[in-house]
Motif scaffolding. Structure first.
Motif, PDB file in Angstrom:
ATOM      1  N   ALA A 186       0.893  -1.397   0.093  1.00  0.00           N
ATOM      2  CA  ALA A 186      -0.384   0.079  -0.307  1.00  0.00           C
ATOM      3  C   ALA A 186       0.905   1.651  -0.094  1.00  0.00           C
ATOM      4  CB  ALA A 186      -0.871  -0.125   0.811  1.00  0.00           C
ATOM      5  N   ALA A 187       0.624   2.108  -0.744  1.00  0.00           N
ATOM      6  CA  ALA A 187       0.998   3.496  -0.187  1.00  0.00           C
ATOM      7  C   ALA A 187      -0.086   4.406  -0.998  1.00  0.00           C
ATOM      8  CB  ALA A 187       2.051   4.182  -2.515  1.00  0.00           C
ATOM      9  N   ILE A 188       0.545   5.578   0.463  1.00  0.00           N
ATOM     10  CA  ILE A 188      -0.161   7.356  -0.072  1.00  0.00           C
ATOM     11  C   ILE A 188       0.804   8.257  -0.510  1.00  0.00           C
ATOM     12  CG2 ILE A 188       0.632   7.242   2.289  1.00  0.00           C
ATOM     13  CD1 ILE A 188      -2.670   8.277   3.388  1.00  0.00           C
ATOM     14  N   LEU A 194      -0.505   0.749   8.955  1.00  0.00           N
ATOM     15  CA  LEU A 194      -0.850   0.231   8.131  1.00  0.00           C
ATOM     16  C   LEU A 194      -1.988  -0.837   8.841  1.00  0.00           C
ATOM     17  CD1 LEU A 194      -1.335  -0.983   4.900  1.00  0.00           C
ATOM     18  CD2 LEU A 194       0.489  -2.812   5.418  1.00  0.00           C
ATOM     19  N   GLN A 195      -3.295  -0.548   8.666  1.00  0.00           N
ATOM     20  CA  GLN A 195      -4.092  -1.203  10.199  1.00  0.00           C
ATOM     21  C   GLN A 195      -3.811  -2.424   8.807  1.00  0.00           C
ATOM     22  OE1 GLN A 195      -5.334  -0.666  12.695  1.00  0.00           O
ATOM     23  NE2 GLN A 195      -5.762  -2.705  12.581  1.00  0.00           N
ATOM     24  N   MET A 196      -4.299  -3.194   9.511  1.00  0.00           N
ATOM     25  CA  MET A 196      -4.137  -5.023   8.563  1.00  0.00           C
ATOM     26  C   MET A 196      -4.997  -5.905   9.345  1.00  0.00           C
ATOM     27  SD  MET A 196      -0.115  -5.994   8.199  1.00  0.00           S
ATOM     28  CE  MET A 196       0.017  -6.252   9.371  1.00  0.00           C
ATOM     29  N   ASN A 197      -6.585  -6.034   8.938  1.00  0.00           N
ATOM     30  CA  ASN A 197      -7.253  -7.287   9.578  1.00  0.00           C
ATOM     31  C   ASN A 197      -7.533  -7.788   8.588  1.00  0.00           C
ATOM     32  OD1 ASN A 197      -8.452  -4.975  10.937  1.00  0.00           O
ATOM     33  ND2 ASN A 197      -9.377  -3.927   9.732  1.00  0.00           N
ATOM     34  N   GLY A 230      -0.369  14.044  -2.100  1.00  0.00           N
ATOM     35  CA  GLY A 230      -2.216  14.418  -1.480  1.00  0.00           C
ATOM     36  C   GLY A 230      -2.917  13.528  -0.592  1.00  0.00           C
ATOM     37  N   GLY A 231      -2.422  12.491  -0.437  1.00  0.00           N
ATOM     38  CA  GLY A 231      -3.851  11.723  -0.093  1.00  0.00           C
ATOM     39  C   GLY A 231      -4.214  11.007  -0.736  1.00  0.00           C
ATOM     40  N   SER A 232      -4.268  10.180  -1.790  1.00  0.00           N
ATOM     41  CA  SER A 232      -4.373   9.343  -2.731  1.00  0.00           C
ATOM     42  C   SER A 232      -3.526   8.424  -2.309  1.00  0.00           C
ATOM     43  CB  SER A 232      -3.724   9.117  -4.035  1.00  0.00           C
ATOM     44  OG  SER A 232      -4.173  10.536  -5.120  1.00  0.00           O
ATOM     45  N   THR A 233      -4.397   7.087  -2.497  1.00  0.00           N
ATOM     46  CA  THR A 233      -4.281   5.608  -1.606  1.00  0.00           C
ATOM     47  C   THR A 233      -3.903   4.620  -3.312  1.00  0.00           C
ATOM     48  OG1 THR A 233      -6.714   5.320  -1.095  1.00  0.00           O
ATOM     49  CG2 THR A 233      -4.243   6.432   0.281  1.00  0.00           C
ATOM     50  N   ASN A 234      -2.735   3.764  -2.973  1.00  0.00           N
ATOM     51  CA  ASN A 234      -3.278   2.682  -3.808  1.00  0.00           C
ATOM     52  C   ASN A 234      -3.285   1.343  -3.048  1.00  0.00           C
ATOM     53  OD1 ASN A 234      -0.223   1.113  -5.275  1.00  0.00           O
ATOM     54  ND2 ASN A 234      -0.391   3.879  -4.745  1.00  0.00           N
ATOM     55  N   TYR A 235      -3.427  -0.027  -3.223  1.00  0.00           N
ATOM     56  CA  TYR A 235      -3.171  -0.790  -2.649  1.00  0.00           C
ATOM     57  C   TYR A 235      -2.868  -1.828  -4.231  1.00  0.00           C
ATOM     58  CZ  TYR A 235      -5.031   1.415   1.183  1.00  0.00           C
ATOM     59  OH  TYR A 235      -6.254   2.268   2.395  1.00  0.00           O
ATOM     60  N   ALA A 236      -1.986  -3.384  -3.343  1.00  0.00           N
ATOM     61  CA  ALA A 236      -2.270  -4.544  -3.888  1.00  0.00           C
ATOM     62  C   ALA A 236      -3.618  -5.141  -4.342  1.00  0.00           C
ATOM     63  CB  ALA A 236      -1.055  -5.367  -3.370  1.00  0.00           C
ATOM     64  N   SER A 241      -4.064  -8.101  -3.579  1.00  0.00           N
ATOM     65  CA  SER A 241      -4.476  -9.050  -2.537  1.00  0.00           C
ATOM     66  C   SER A 241      -4.707  -8.349  -0.924  1.00  0.00           C
ATOM     67  CB  SER A 241      -2.803  -9.824  -2.486  1.00  0.00           C
ATOM     68  OG  SER A 241      -2.208  -8.906  -2.088  1.00  0.00           O
ATOM     69  N   VAL A 242      -5.199  -7.468  -0.741  1.00  0.00           N
ATOM     70  CA  VAL A 242      -5.216  -6.965   0.411  1.00  0.00           C
ATOM     71  C   VAL A 242      -6.142  -5.334   0.302  1.00  0.00           C
ATOM     72  CG1 VAL A 242      -2.839  -6.290   1.026  1.00  0.00           C
ATOM     73  CG2 VAL A 242      -3.559  -4.616   0.047  1.00  0.00           C
ATOM     74  N   LYS A 243      -6.228  -5.523  -0.940  1.00  0.00           N
ATOM     75  CA  LYS A 243      -7.488  -4.661  -0.680  1.00  0.00           C
ATOM     76  C   LYS A 243      -9.451  -4.991   0.116  1.00  0.00           C
ATOM     77  CE  LYS A 243      -6.656  -2.917  -5.669  1.00  0.00           C
ATOM     78  NZ  LYS A 243      -7.086  -2.733  -6.902  1.00  0.00           N
ATOM     79  N   GLY A 244      -9.651  -4.155   0.995  1.00  0.00           N
ATOM     80  CA  GLY A 244     -10.608  -4.465   1.972  1.00  0.00           C
ATOM     81  C   GLY A 244      -9.732  -4.768   2.898  1.00  0.00           C
ATOM     82  N   ARG A 245      -9.035  -5.536   3.280  1.00  0.00           N
ATOM     83  CA  ARG A 245      -8.741  -5.736   4.480  1.00  0.00           C
ATOM     84  C   ARG A 245      -7.780  -4.761   5.337  1.00  0.00           C
ATOM     85  NH1 ARG A 245      -5.699  -9.873   4.269  1.00  0.00           N
ATOM     86  NH2 ARG A 245      -4.709 -10.025   2.469  1.00  0.00           N
ATOM     87  N   PHE A 246      -6.408  -4.336   4.276  1.00  0.00           N
ATOM     88  CA  PHE A 246      -5.907  -2.563   4.851  1.00  0.00           C
ATOM     89  C   PHE A 246      -6.596  -1.095   4.551  1.00  0.00           C
ATOM     90  CE2 PHE A 246      -2.112  -6.562   4.600  1.00  0.00           C
ATOM     91  CZ  PHE A 246      -2.626  -7.161   5.111  1.00  0.00           C
ATOM     92  N   THR A 247      -5.535  -0.969   5.503  1.00  0.00           N
ATOM     93  CA  THR A 247      -5.721  -0.029   5.285  1.00  0.00           C
ATOM     94  C   THR A 247      -4.717   1.097   5.696  1.00  0.00           C
ATOM     95  OG1 THR A 247      -8.873   0.255   5.955  1.00  0.00           O
ATOM     96  CG2 THR A 247      -7.354   2.408   6.254  1.00  0.00           C
TER      97      THR A 247
END
Length: 121
Positions: free
Chosen positions: A49-51, A80-83, A54-60, A62-68
């Motif tokens: 994940a990266a931010i 990095l919040q990992m659920n 400017g606040g834009s984020t992107n995720y792999a 495999s972690v979308k919906g689980r990591f923030t």
């Protein structure tokens, strides 16, 4: 120099959660982006994940919906919040930052030392 200090790794059971933190310190003028990578022995580091500043984020995928990923600009810290962790999330997680130092003319890439995340079945 700039230093990135990571914390929050550990051992959890599948389905559990962890929160990683990374604080940047040093002669920092600006931080263009911060992110988290992970690496398994024998494989290249992959972006988790990266931010951006400017606040834009992107995720792999495999972690979308689980990591923030989030950041605190005043503290030069990224989280990095990992659920819903899965065994395949087991890796060494590295903090990364593109930072312009005071007196610098372009950003440089910095890496933390890594923090181990182990998810048991």
């Amino acid at each position: 120099q700039v230093q990135l200090v990571e914390s929050g790794g550990g051992l959890v059971q599948a389905g559990g959660s962890l929160r990683l933190s990374c604080a940047a310190s040093g002669t920092i003028f600006s931080i263009n982006a911060m992110g988290w990578y992970r690496q398994v022995p024998g494989k290249q580091r992959e972006l988790v994940a990266a931010i951006t500043s400017g606040g834009s984020t992107n995720y792999a995928d495999s972690v979308k919906g689980r990591f923030t990923i989030s950041r605190d600009g005043a503290k030069n810290t990224v989280y990095l919040q990992m659920n819903s962790l899965k065994p395949e999330d087991t890796a060494v997680y590295y903090c990364n930052a593109d930072i312009v130092r005071y007196g610098g003319f372009r950003p440089n890439r910095y890496w933390g030392q890594g923090t181990q995340v182990t998810v048991s079945s």
